[in-house]
Design an enzyme around this catalytic site. Structure first.
Site, PDB file in Angstrom:
ATOM      1  N   HIS A 331     -57.464  46.133 129.015  1.00  0.00           N
ATOM      2  CA  HIS A 331     -57.268  45.832 127.510  1.00  0.00           C
ATOM      3  C   HIS A 331     -55.963  45.466 127.296  1.00  0.00           C
ATOM      4  CE1 HIS A 331     -53.961  48.963 128.886  1.00  0.00           C
ATOM      5  NE2 HIS A 331     -53.195  49.052 128.044  1.00  0.00           N
ATOM      6  N   ASP A 332     -54.711  44.702 128.047  1.00  0.00           N
ATOM      7  CA  ASP A 332     -54.679  43.591 127.682  1.00  0.00           C
ATOM      8  C   ASP A 332     -55.048  42.001 128.529  1.00  0.00           C
ATOM      9  OD1 ASP A 332     -52.756  46.008 127.197  1.00  0.00           O
ATOM     10  OD2 ASP A 332     -51.878  46.342 128.729  1.00  0.00           O
TER      11      ASP A 332
HETATM   12  C1  GLC Z   1     -48.513  48.641 129.011  1.00  0.00           C
HETATM   13  C2  GLC Z   1     -50.076  49.292 128.023  1.00  0.00           C
HETATM   14  C3  GLC Z   1     -50.064  47.756 126.777  1.00  0.00           C
HETATM   15  C4  GLC Z   1     -49.441  48.791 126.473  1.00  0.00           C
HETATM   16  C5  GLC Z   1     -47.484  48.427 126.681  1.00  0.00           C
HETATM   17  C6  GLC Z   1     -46.515  49.732 125.790  1.00  0.00           C
HETATM   18  O1  GLC Z   1     -48.563  47.273 129.516  1.00  0.00           O
HETATM   19  O2  GLC Z   1     -50.818  48.439 128.822  1.00  0.00           O
HETATM   20  O3  GLC Z   1     -51.594  47.587 126.084  1.00  0.00           O
HETATM   21  O4  GLC Z   1     -48.761  47.697 124.672  1.00  0.00           O
HETATM   22  O5  GLC Z   1     -47.462  49.136 127.917  1.00  0.00           O
HETATM   23  O6  GLC Z   1     -46.620  50.845 125.957  1.00  0.00           O
END
Ligand code: GLC
Ligand code: MG
Length: 575
Positions: A331-332
């Site tokens: 999701h990133d």
């Molecule tokens: C991780 C998650 C991301 C989130 C971040 C802060 O990288 O995958 O989606 O925004 O942490 O919790």
């Protein structure tokens, strides 16, 4: 007592709950929706579901900002609905893994509200508060940079101190040097394990402990961090990332999981760095995190040599009892098929690597049908990271992406494309869905591909089921064929498991030209990434037994050629 280690052979499917299926028609995915689609996941053949956070949250970072670890966000459901989901998943013989954000809470959490209220508040020390520098204390306490760039220190007028946040300002870091914090967070972990959850994906686990000295981080020349190194924004995060105390904590957490030996549960850490650096999180005696995400595959060039080198490196660093992970999207990140020009045949070849190489595969929802990134303007992104970089003009966004700074994450979070129907079958709402559905849904959707045994979806399905059928794929050793035997565009390897009747030989053609398949033994069965054989379809859809499952299975002739971007799996019987 022998501890069952089923997690070693599992396949994981990541659900981004907001986008998977909307059960109540409000335009936002929810737990009810996941329940409705469990049949699909069972049909597909994945074994473990990982849910991105569904806990109570103001949703400023869509759940990665938790305000109550023991409650479910109302748009997703209730405690009753998550219990129903856990039960239903288990009833299908599958497992459910939750996301656990241990590094930080939401700034709306009761803990932080208390902590920020007063310097003498009993919760003050639950977060990292420091005096500033300079005469009036208006300069941050030190030079530490947040993981996303910029100082991670934020000043609070009310108590005239600064608090530390590794990620966004509304995600204050907990202070793990306070034993009460550690106890409280481990209690959350135990409470979910007691409720039947099968493990956790650990959010930015590499940031848990910050150095107690609060000394400045050393400078560096690297402008941006990458999957391979957290060094960036012109500093080496010596005191903020990969702290020895964090590595020690991974063992403490492992011990908690190990106290629940039946059935076996697992932890997978989100950490960044080279494979050598990452494997430290698994412990010298495999007594740390069970798994860590390896993100290198997401950037590995689509070439046989590149994947050969990657596999060799994973095998070297994650030799048994450790195990690599195979991740192409989450999701990133941009959708993995984007870099393959949206070509489902190339995507099927990567699926082949992901599901036949040694390691635990992590599929991201929609990857199995080849969902591509949503084309939506950077400036109107709902992602708080994009707002953080709000000063960047739209035009520069592609450049940022190329530099490895992926901060417009809406593009990989669009609703699951179920059908050529209203909102792609994701939601019944008459209004808009929370993010728009990708306009290619009439073509790219589950329904259409379910009907086509030569589709990408079927390729995933076939691989997932072969994996279950052949223990050598899920648990066996891996041997790369010598360079001599394969050429520049061919990648070949073997999976075998002592005491098993079958071994698998895999050949992948990364080229756009046909290739001769190296000579070898005749198999009892083989299958291709490009199309399903009649037997496979019958086997998968009607439960018809496969001839190769009998000891007396006749040999079939060995294929001689590989078509462009074709992968084949040959099943051999041990003599
Ligand atoms: C991780 C998650 C991301 C989130 C971040 C802060 O990288 O995958 O989606 O925004 O942490 O919790
Ligand atoms: Mg809903």
């Amino acid at each position: 007592m022998e501890v069952r280690e089923d997690w070693k052979a599992t396949t994981v499917y990541q659900i981004y709950p907001r986008s998977f299926m909307d059960g109540d028609g409000d335009g936002i995915g929810d737990i009810e929706g996941i329940l409705q689609r469990l049949g699909y996941l069972k049909w597909l053949g994945v074994e473990t579901l990982w849910l991105s956070p569904v806990y109570a949250s103001p949703q400023r970072d869509f759940g990665y900002d938790i305000s109550d670890y023991r409650a479910i966000a109302p748009e997703y459901g209730t405690m009753e609905s998550i219990h129903r989901l856990i039960e239903a998943v288990h009833a299908q013989g599958m497992r459910l893994v939750m996301d656990m954000v241990m590094n930080h809470t939401s700034s709306d959490s009761a803990w932080f509200q208390a902590s920020r209220s007063h310097r003498d508040d009993p919760k003050r020390d639950w977060y990292l508060w420091r005096d500033g520098r300079g005469k009036d204390g208006k300069k941050p306490p030190n030079n530490w940079r947040a993981m996303i760039g910029g100082s991670g220190w934020h000043y609070e007028e009310q108590t005239q101190q600064w608090y530390w946040a590794t990620f966004l300002p509304f995600q204050p870091d907990l202070n793990y040097r306070n034993p009460a914090v550690k106890r409280a967070m481990l209690d959350h972990v135990r409470s979910w394990l007691d409720q039947g959850v099968d493990g956790f994906r650990l959010d930015i686990f590499n940031a848990i402990f910050k150095d107690a000295s609060f000394a400045d981080n050393p400078r560096s020349w690297r402008p941006f961090p990458s999957e391979d190194s957290p060094e960036g924004f012109f500093q080496r995060p010596l005191h903020t990332i990969d702290h020895p105390d964090t590595l020690a904590f991974s063992k403490e957490l492992r011990a908690v999981l190990d106290s629940y030996s039946h059935p076996s549960r697992f932890l997978v850490g989100e950490v960044f760095g080279s494979p050598e650096a990452l494997k430290r999180y698994c412990g010298e005696h495999a007594d740390g995190l069970h798994l860590v995400f390896l993100f290198r595959a997401m950037r590995t060039a689509f070439r046989a040599e590149a994947f050969r080198a990657l596999i060799a490196e994973y095998e070297q660093n994650f030799a048994p009892p450790l195990l690599p992970t195979w991740v192409f999207g989450n999701h990133d990140r941009a959708r993995s098929i984007d870099r393959l020009g949206g070509d489902p045949h190339r995507a099927a070849l990567l699926a082949f690597v992901q599901l036949t190489a040694r390691g635990v595969p992590f599929l991201y929802y929609g990857e199995e049908i080849g969902m591509t990134s949503l084309d939506t303007p950077f400036s109107s992104s709902l992602d708080p990271l994009a707002h953080h970089y709000g000063w960047v003009p739209d035009l520069l966004w592609p450049w940022m992406k190329r530099m490895g700074l992926f901060v417009h994450r809406d593009v990989c979070r669009s609703p699951m494309q179920w059908a050529d129907a209203h909102h792609a079958g994701f939601s019944g709402t008459k209004d808009k869905t929370w993010l728009p559905v990708h306009p290619n849904y009439p073509r790219v959707n589950v329904d259409a591909q379910r009907k086509a045994p030569n589709s990408l979806l079927w390729c995933y399905r076939r691989l997932l089921h072969w994996r279950r059928l052949l223990p050598c794929l899920a648990r066996g050793e891996m041997r790369l064929f010598e360079d001599k035997r394969s050429r520049r565009v061919l990648l070949g390897y073997e999976r075998s498991l002592a005491g098993e009747a079958w071994r698998a030989e895999i050949w992948l053609n990364f080229g756009a030209q046909e290739q001769a398949l190296p000579a070898g033994d005749a198999p009892v069965a083989w299958f291709s990434s490009l199309e399903a054989s009649v037997e496979e379809v019958a086997w998968l859809d009607r439960g018809v037994a496969l001839p190769m499952l009998s000891e007396a299975a006749p040999l079939v002739s060995r294929p001689t050629r590989l078509r462009p971007f074709e992968g084949v799996l040959l099943v051999h019987r041990y003599e």
